[in-house]
Design a protein around this motif. Structure first.
Motif, mmCIF file in Angstrom:
data_model
loop_
_atom_site.group_PDB
_atom_site.id
_atom_site.type_symbol
_atom_site.label_atom_id
_atom_site.label_comp_id
_atom_site.label_asym_id
_atom_site.label_seq_id
_atom_site.Cartn_x
_atom_site.Cartn_y
_atom_site.Cartn_z
ATOM 1 N N LYS A 76 -22.162 68.799 21.446
ATOM 2 C CA LYS A 76 -23.239 68.890 20.455
ATOM 3 C C LYS A 76 -23.005 69.971 19.395
ATOM 4 C CE LYS A 76 -25.913 71.536 23.848
ATOM 5 N NZ LYS A 76 -27.126 71.511 24.692
ATOM 6 N N ASN A 77 -22.141 70.929 19.681
ATOM 7 C CA ASN A 77 -21.854 71.970 18.697
ATOM 8 C C ASN A 77 -20.815 71.530 17.667
ATOM 9 O OD1 ASN A 77 -23.656 73.790 19.864
ATOM 10 N ND2 ASN A 77 -22.115 74.559 21.299
ATOM 11 N N TYR A 78 -20.304 70.301 17.828
ATOM 12 C CA TYR A 78 -19.298 69.773 16.894
ATOM 13 C C TYR A 78 -19.858 68.513 16.224
ATOM 14 C CZ TYR A 78 -16.240 72.830 19.589
ATOM 15 O OH TYR A 78 -15.681 73.913 20.212
ATOM 16 N N LYS A 79 -20.823 68.719 15.374
ATOM 17 C CA LYS A 79 -21.549 67.596 14.780
ATOM 18 C C LYS A 79 -20.708 66.828 13.759
ATOM 19 C CE LYS A 79 -26.013 69.903 15.417
ATOM 20 N NZ LYS A 79 -26.305 69.165 16.641
ATOM 21 N N TYR A 80 -19.623 67.400 13.306
ATOM 22 C CA TYR A 80 -18.811 66.770 12.267
ATOM 23 C C TYR A 80 -17.810 65.763 12.839
ATOM 24 C CZ TYR A 80 -15.212 69.854 14.051
ATOM 25 O OH TYR A 80 -14.320 70.483 14.864
ATOM 26 N N LEU A 81 -17.677 65.676 14.149
ATOM 27 C CA LEU A 81 -16.634 64.860 14.761
ATOM 28 C C LEU A 81 -16.793 63.373 14.453
ATOM 29 C CD1 LEU A 81 -16.303 66.457 18.318
ATOM 30 C CD2 LEU A 81 -14.705 66.654 16.409
ATOM 31 N N ARG A 82 -15.675 62.680 14.358
ATOM 32 C CA ARG A 82 -15.666 61.227 14.209
ATOM 33 C C ARG A 82 -15.344 60.601 15.555
ATOM 34 N NH1 ARG A 82 -11.985 60.837 8.702
ATOM 35 N NH2 ARG A 82 -13.538 61.704 7.257
ATOM 36 N N TYR A 83 -16.120 59.593 15.932
ATOM 37 C CA TYR A 83 -15.924 58.894 17.198
ATOM 38 C C TYR A 83 -15.528 57.443 16.910
ATOM 39 C CZ TYR A 83 -18.328 62.852 19.394
ATOM 40 O OH TYR A 83 -18.688 64.106 19.826
ATOM 41 N N TYR A 84 -14.526 56.976 17.622
ATOM 42 C CA TYR A 84 -14.060 55.601 17.470
ATOM 43 C C TYR A 84 -14.195 54.876 18.810
ATOM 44 C CZ TYR A 84 -11.909 57.727 13.351
ATOM 45 O OH TYR A 84 -11.692 58.419 12.175
ATOM 46 N N SER A 85 -14.952 53.800 18.811
ATOM 47 C CA SER A 85 -15.158 53.008 20.028
ATOM 48 C C SER A 85 -14.156 51.857 20.056
ATOM 49 C CB SER A 85 -16.588 52.455 20.053
ATOM 50 O OG SER A 85 -16.768 51.598 21.166
ATOM 51 N N ILE A 86 -13.450 51.731 21.187
ATOM 52 C CA ILE A 86 -12.494 50.634 21.356
ATOM 53 C C ILE A 86 -12.733 49.987 22.719
ATOM 54 C CG2 ILE A 86 -10.066 49.959 21.483
ATOM 55 C CD1 ILE A 86 -9.368 52.349 19.761
ATOM 56 N N ILE A 87 -12.843 48.668 22.720
ATOM 57 C CA ILE A 87 -12.958 47.895 23.960
ATOM 58 C C ILE A 87 -11.632 47.162 24.153
ATOM 59 C CG2 ILE A 87 -14.340 46.258 25.265
ATOM 60 C CD1 ILE A 87 -15.907 48.689 24.101
#
Length: 240
Positions: free
Chosen positions: A124-135
């Motif tokens: 939560k302290n890294y609000k700038y992060l990009r998350y990529y979801s892969i199935i």
């Protein structure tokens, strides 16, 4: 009579155990195949964490694979189903079809969104992060899905990851994120002995805006601390 009852009881127990453990075994096989594929990634750019279990607000989230990379955080859900797999992005359930047999299962895209939610809570302290979801599915399946999220076969997993190539996280922050995840996880399985993480990093040297490193710079009024991601991040601080 007693011996017949014992035989029937043991057979029933075997059937129950097979029904209970077979999906788990298949799941582990799928995870293992994905883990082997992910070993092809450059370990200087990608740190792979397998089977991470997080407990958030009393709910357990078991994440098959997390990759902390220079380009963002990849969260991967692995399925080892056979037959046709049918579904759309926002369907609550997808369908597994094997000839006339039909079985519904929870949409893995929505499942992975839950995993990303848990991970965001931990980070939560890294609000700038990009998350990529892969199935990812093994080749036992025939994918008949229509989605915006990446839903791919395992043999295309590494290629799919590499298409995201915009540099985003520096080495210092990447290692700190890995340390936080490993500290937060509630299971101890699959520890990677090669993983070297410095969990004692000084947070006073991190940029509060983007998580980059604060480095000493010279300016008109003397030395100061500035973000190494300049000019993308213009944060500065007086040197104490």
């Amino acid at each position: 009579m007693d011996s017949n009852f014992l035989i029937i009881f043991l057979l029933a127990l075997c059937i129950l155990l097979i029904k209970y453990y077979t999906p788990k075994i298949k799941g582990l096989i799928g995870e293992n195949k994905a883990s082997k594929a992910l070993k092809r990634l450059n370990n200087e750019k990608y740190i792979v964490l397998n089977n991470i279990e997080l407990n958030i607000k009393g709910s357990t989230s078991q994440i098959d694979h997390i990759i902390v990379s220079d380009y963002g955080i990849f969260v991967i859900e692995t399925k080892n189903y056979k037959g046709w797999i049918l579904g759309y992005e926002k369907d609550k359930f997808w369908t597994q079809a094997i000839y006339k047999y039909r079985r519904k299962f929870y949409n893995p895209i929505l499942q992975n969104q839950g995993h990303i939610y848990a991970l965001k809570h931990v980070l939560k302290n890294y609000k700038y992060l990009r998350y990529y979801s892969i199935i990812t599915f093994t080749k036992r399946a025939t994918l008949k899905t229509k989605t915006y999220t990446d839903v791919v076969y395992i043999n295309r997993l590494v290629r799919t990851i590499k298409k995201y190539d915009s540099y985003y996280i520096n080495e210092h922050t990447k290692n700190e994120i890995v340390a936080i995840i490993l500290t937060a996880k509630t299971n101890s399985r699959n520890k990677d002995k090669k993983l070297q993480v410095n969990s004692g990093m000084n947070k006073n040297t991190l940029c509060p805006n983007c998580g980059g490193n604060l480095i000493e710079r010279n300016g008109q009024y003397g030395t100061f601390l500035g973000c190494n991601n300049f000019p993308r991040c213009k944060y500065t601080r007086n040197k104490k």
